[in-house]
Design an enzyme around this catalytic site. Structure first.
Site, PDB file in Angstrom:
ATOM      1  N   LEU A  26       3.853  -9.419 -16.853  1.00 42.90           N
ATOM      2  CA  LEU A  26       4.736 -10.515 -17.245  1.00 42.90           C
ATOM      3  C   LEU A  26       6.205 -10.146 -17.094  1.00 42.90           C
ATOM      4  O   LEU A  26       7.049 -10.587 -17.884  1.00 42.90           O
ATOM      5  CB  LEU A  26       4.442 -10.900 -18.705  1.00 42.90           C
ATOM      6  CG  LEU A  26       2.984 -11.331 -19.003  1.00 42.90           C
ATOM      7  CD1 LEU A  26       2.741 -11.399 -20.505  1.00 42.90           C
ATOM      8  CD2 LEU A  26       2.691 -12.677 -18.355  1.00 42.90           C
ATOM      9  N   ASP A  68       4.229  -2.835  -7.816  1.00 38.17           N
ATOM     10  CA  ASP A  68       3.502  -1.777  -7.100  1.00 38.17           C
ATOM     11  C   ASP A  68       3.569  -0.461  -7.875  1.00 38.17           C
ATOM     12  O   ASP A  68       2.577   0.269  -7.972  1.00 38.17           O
ATOM     13  CB  ASP A  68       4.092  -1.573  -5.700  1.00 38.17           C
ATOM     14  CG  ASP A  68       3.970  -2.824  -4.839  1.00 38.17           C
ATOM     15  OD1 ASP A  68       3.012  -3.595  -5.042  1.00 38.17           O
ATOM     16  OD2 ASP A  68       4.842  -3.035  -3.974  1.00 38.17           O
ATOM     17  N   ARG A  72      16.841   0.747 -10.591  1.00 34.65           N
ATOM     18  CA  ARG A  72      17.471   1.180  -9.330  1.00 34.65           C
ATOM     19  C   ARG A  72      17.140   0.190  -8.224  1.00 34.65           C
ATOM     20  O   ARG A  72      16.114  -0.489  -8.290  1.00 34.65           O
ATOM     21  CB  ARG A  72      16.954   2.573  -8.946  1.00 34.65           C
ATOM     22  CG  ARG A  72      17.500   3.662  -9.850  1.00 34.65           C
ATOM     23  CD  ARG A  72      17.334   5.031  -9.218  1.00 34.65           C
ATOM     24  NE  ARG A  72      15.968   5.499  -9.281  1.00 34.65           N
ATOM     25  CZ  ARG A  72      15.559   6.552  -9.978  1.00 34.65           C
ATOM     26  NH1 ARG A  72      16.411   7.246 -10.696  1.00 34.65           N
ATOM     27  NH2 ARG A  72      14.306   6.916  -9.969  1.00 34.65           N
ATOM     28  N   GLY A 104       0.824  -1.208   0.000  1.00 34.21           N
ATOM     29  CA  GLY A 104       0.000   0.000   0.000  1.00 34.21           C
ATOM     30  C   GLY A 104       0.852   1.250   0.000  1.00 34.21           C
ATOM     31  O   GLY A 104       0.670   2.160  -0.826  1.00 34.21           O
TER      32      GLY A 104
HETATM   33  P1  ADP Z   1       5.257  -8.265  -9.938  1.00 32.42           P
HETATM   34  O1  ADP Z   1       6.392  -7.584  -9.217  1.00 32.42           O
HETATM   35  O2  ADP Z   1       3.911  -7.950  -9.337  1.00 32.42           O
HETATM   36  O3  ADP Z   1       5.471  -9.732 -10.204  1.00 32.42           O
HETATM   37  P2  ADP Z   1       6.130  -7.750 -12.654  1.00 32.42           P
HETATM   38  O4  ADP Z   1       7.469  -8.333 -12.303  1.00 32.42           O
HETATM   39  O5  ADP Z   1       5.321  -8.417 -13.727  1.00 32.42           O
HETATM   40  O6  ADP Z   1       5.195  -7.552 -11.370  1.00 32.42           O
HETATM   41  O7  ADP Z   1       6.425  -6.233 -13.076  1.00 32.42           O
HETATM   42  C1  ADP Z   1       5.414  -5.295 -13.326  1.00 32.42           C
HETATM   43  C2  ADP Z   1       5.716  -4.527 -14.584  1.00 32.42           C
HETATM   44  O8  ADP Z   1       6.965  -3.829 -14.447  1.00 32.42           O
HETATM   45  C3  ADP Z   1       5.863  -5.400 -15.828  1.00 32.42           C
HETATM   46  O9  ADP Z   1       4.603  -5.630 -16.445  1.00 32.42           O
HETATM   47  C4  ADP Z   1       6.775  -4.539 -16.700  1.00 32.42           C
HETATM   48  O10 ADP Z   1       6.035  -3.556 -17.385  1.00 32.42           O
HETATM   49  C5  ADP Z   1       7.686  -3.855 -15.681  1.00 32.42           C
HETATM   50  N1  ADP Z   1       8.923  -4.663 -15.511  1.00 32.42           N
HETATM   51  C6  ADP Z   1       9.180  -5.584 -14.548  1.00 32.42           C
HETATM   52  N2  ADP Z   1      10.394  -6.142 -14.723  1.00 32.42           N
HETATM   53  C7  ADP Z   1      10.927  -5.556 -15.825  1.00 32.42           C
HETATM   54  C8  ADP Z   1      12.175  -5.674 -16.537  1.00 32.42           C
HETATM   55  N3  ADP Z   1      13.126  -6.551 -16.150  1.00 32.42           N
HETATM   56  N4  ADP Z   1      12.369  -4.894 -17.632  1.00 32.42           N
HETATM   57  C9  ADP Z   1      11.426  -4.023 -18.033  1.00 32.42           C
HETATM   58  N5  ADP Z   1      10.239  -3.851 -17.414  1.00 32.42           N
HETATM   59  C10 ADP Z   1       9.991  -4.604 -16.334  1.00 32.42           C
END
Ligand code: ADP
Length: 313
Positions: free
Chosen positions: A220, A251, A284, A43
């Site tokens: 994804l 988040d 970061r 949150g």
């Molecule tokens: P969660 O942390 O909930 O599993 P994700 O890992 O799918 O969520 O990340 C959320 C979004 O952040 C992805 O849909 C993508 O747009 C961005 N993102 C996450 N990891 C990467 C990455 N390695 N490179 C570029 N974009 C990323």
């Protein structure tokens, strides 16, 4: 008409992180590096991410009357989050005890503490805050009953966004309010009840839509996201970056998506902007510390419904 672009109803935790050579086995003590304390919780993360993008943001949460609670309130206020809805007391602030080994693998124990005392009566008492918000987002690190009450308090024209994390099966009343329901692969599988669903995320999106939400987003990671509603399922590409730490990317993505939807973007446009915010966040270290400003998202380039400076004011 609305005082807030986004109200986040959710958790606030202190993340206590210790680097170790090896994570301890049962009965074992290992010596680690210096303790690092970071503001966290889904949150608070979402609220900070939205405020850094200059969304008018408030948080409805509960922290303890202790040092960790004050740390969280400080970080929220520094980011520009309105903390009038952050309740204090009733239990210690939620904490996550995190050990991280040199490979980056971690073991985490969470004590929900005050988060578990955010009750439906607290949400009812804050109904004015809920109704004053164009978009309301929630996660599941607080009692499900508080999320149900949030849905019941929504203003007729406002929009509800849910990231069901940690995932559990959801009542029809909550699913029906989601616009969108935002899930990663693991969350999608749990919400779909553990039934075999194959490997095609577009199929998960269609199966999830059949459960009742008005729209869905499947994230994804580096492969981007899928968005789906009554008009079909569309792929949203990710932005190629050198990922350093993916903590809190989901988040940041959710907060950015919720804010852009409230500002009038369509689902695919809002998700494309959110993908830029998520990509910036993985370049970061940390969660809240990694969240970009609107200018940093602009500098990253790529597609997405970027807000004009001073828009929505
Ligand atoms: P969660 O942390 O909930 O599993 P994700 O890992 O799918 O969520 O990340 C959320 C979004 O952040 C992805 O849909 C993508 O747009 C961005 N993102 C996450 N990891 C990467 C990455 N390695 N490179 C570029 N974009 C990323």
């Amino acid at each position: 008409m609305y005082d807030y672009d986004l109200l986040v109803v959710g958790s606030a935790n202190a993340d206590l992180v210790i680097g170790v050579e090896r994570r301890p086995a049962a009965g074992e003590t290992v010596l680690g590096g210096d303790l690092a304390v970071h503001p966290g919780g889904k949150g608070a993360n979402q609220a900070v991410a939205a405020a850094r993008l200059r969304a008018r943001t408030a948080l409805l949460a509960r922290v303890g009357d202790d040092g960790h609670g004050r740390l969280l309130l400080d970080s929220l206020r520094t980011a520009g989050v309105d903390t009038a809805g952050v309740l204090v007391g009733g239990a210690p602030t939620g904490v996550a005890l995190i050990t991280v080994d040199p490979e980056g693998d971690n073991s985490i124990v969470v004590s929900p503490g005050a988060n578990s005392r955010l009750l439906p009566a607290d949400v009812r008492a804050a109904a004015g805050l809920v109704r004053a918000s164009r978009v309301v987002s929630a996660q599941l690190e607080i009692p499900l009953e508080a999320v149900v009450e949030t849905v019941r308090c929504l203003a007729p024209g406002s929009r509800f966004v849910l990231n069901p994390s940690p995932p559990r099966e959801l009542p029809a009343e909550v699913l029906a309010a989601c616009d969108p329901l935002i899930v990663n692969e693991h969350e999608a599988r749990v919400i779909l009840g553990g039934a075999p669903v194959g490997d095609d995320p577009a199929e998960w999106a269609r199966l999830l839509l059949a459960r009742g939400p008005r729209s869905v987003v499947v994230t994804l990671g580096a492969r981007g996201a899928l968005v789906g509603d009554g008009s079909g399922v569309t792929r949203v590409p990710s932005v190629a970056v050198a990922a350093v730490d993916t903590t809190g990317a989901g988040d940041a993505f959710t907060a950015a998506l919720a804010w852009r939807l409230g500002a009038g973007a369509d689902l695919a446009g809002a998700a494309a902007y959110a993908a830029r915010v998520g990509a910036a966040a993985v370049t970061r270290r940390g969660a809240q510390e990694s969240y970009p400003t609107a200018e940093e998202v602009e500098a990253l380039g790529g597609p997405g419904d970027a807000p004009a400076p001073g828009a929505d004011r």
